[in-house]
Each structure stands twice: as structure tokens, then as C-alpha cells.
Design an enzyme around this catalytic site. Sequence first.
Site, PDB file in Angstrom:
ATOM      1  N   HIS A 166       0.836  -1.203   0.000  1.00 24.46           N
ATOM      2  CA  HIS A 166       0.000   0.000   0.000  1.00 24.46           C
ATOM      3  C   HIS A 166       0.871   1.254   0.000  1.00 24.46           C
ATOM      4  CE1 HIS A 166      -2.231  -2.830   2.942  1.00 24.46           C
ATOM      5  NE2 HIS A 166      -2.560  -3.162   1.713  1.00 24.46           N
ATOM      6  N   TYR A 171       3.829   2.436  12.801  1.00 20.55           N
ATOM      7  CA  TYR A 171       3.881   3.387  11.698  1.00 20.55           C
ATOM      8  C   TYR A 171       3.725   4.791  12.288  1.00 20.55           C
ATOM      9  CZ  TYR A 171       1.565  -0.596   9.232  1.00 20.55           C
ATOM     10  OH  TYR A 171       1.181  -1.806   8.738  1.00 20.55           O
TER      11      TYR A 171
END
Length: 190
Positions: free
Chosen positions: A69, A133
Site C-alpha cells: 500500500h 507506523y
Amino acid sequence: KELAVRKSEAIPGLLEFDIPVHGDNRGWFKENFQKEKMLPLGFPESFFAEGKLQNNVSFSRKNVLRGLHAEPWDKYISVADNGRVLGAWVDLREGESFGNVYQTEIDASKGIFVPRGVANGFQVLSDVVAYSYLVNDYWALELKPKYAFVNYADPTLGIKWEDVANAEVSDADKNHPLLKDVTALTADLL
């Protein structure tokens, strides 16, 4: 080991950081990110330009494969526990590096800066992993049209996953397009 950085030759702007991990009989500690120390090593100051930061953590078990992604924000990726992943990144930005791949194993002693427009994916090698993240924009559903995806199993990418035949993958990730069908992300989409 000392805090250090390596620049990817395959993907412009992708940085691999070595992070010191200090351990004793109680466990370990790491300074996962420290702006004052990492900026001089090349961590982009532009990461902080908008003043938005969001930290996300995904928890996965062995053989889970997530990705690939590319979102419209930069990310700093790391492992927040004793787990290990095989990370893979594919440049989906318009330009000469479109389709280039970078791979490395990540454990607690590594951090990866991923520029916007570069697809991120990983496969869990340990029993479990907490994958962190740090991103420089807030997730919002209306940004979804700016995402780009590429199929983790596209043979033209040459990604060497571990035991991909037995990987646990979401239906969405299984159905991402092959690189030949991906429209390169232009600067206005990033």
C-alpha cells in the site's frame, strides 16, 4: 551498535536506520525516534512541516503478509517488540524509479523512513509482531482515492517473500493490481 543510516539506491528518499537497542536481564530499551539525532543523518525535516503526526500499530501473527500500500503521507516504520518482519517497498511514484523494489528484514534495531508514494508491505517471520507506523498526516476516508496499491505476488517485482504459498493475506491485498496495471502517482496526488 551506533545510530546510523543507509540510503536506498533503488528507491530515492527511502532510508534504513540502525537503532541502538540496550538490553539487560530485565529486557531491552530503544530510543525509536529522536528528531535531533536523526535530522543530521538525513531524516527529512519536511516530515514535520504540516505539524500532523499519528502513530499506528498493527499486531500480526506468523506468516501474515500485509501490503503493498502507498498512501499520500510519509511513514517511519519500526518493530515495537521482539518480533521480526521481512519488509518490502515498491516505488509507485512517477519517474525513473517507478517499480523499483527494496527489501530488508526489520527487528527492534531497524527503522525505515518511507516517502509518500512508496508502497509498504511486510511478512511476519516471528510468532507475533507489533509493527509501528509514525505518519505525518491523519487517516481520513476521503484520502483513500489517493492511495495506490500493487500486488505482493507480482513476479515482475522479484520480491522474495518467505513461504508466500502459506502466507495469510487479506482478500483486498490478494486482489491488488499487477505493476503493469498501476498508474504512477504524480506529484499532484501526493
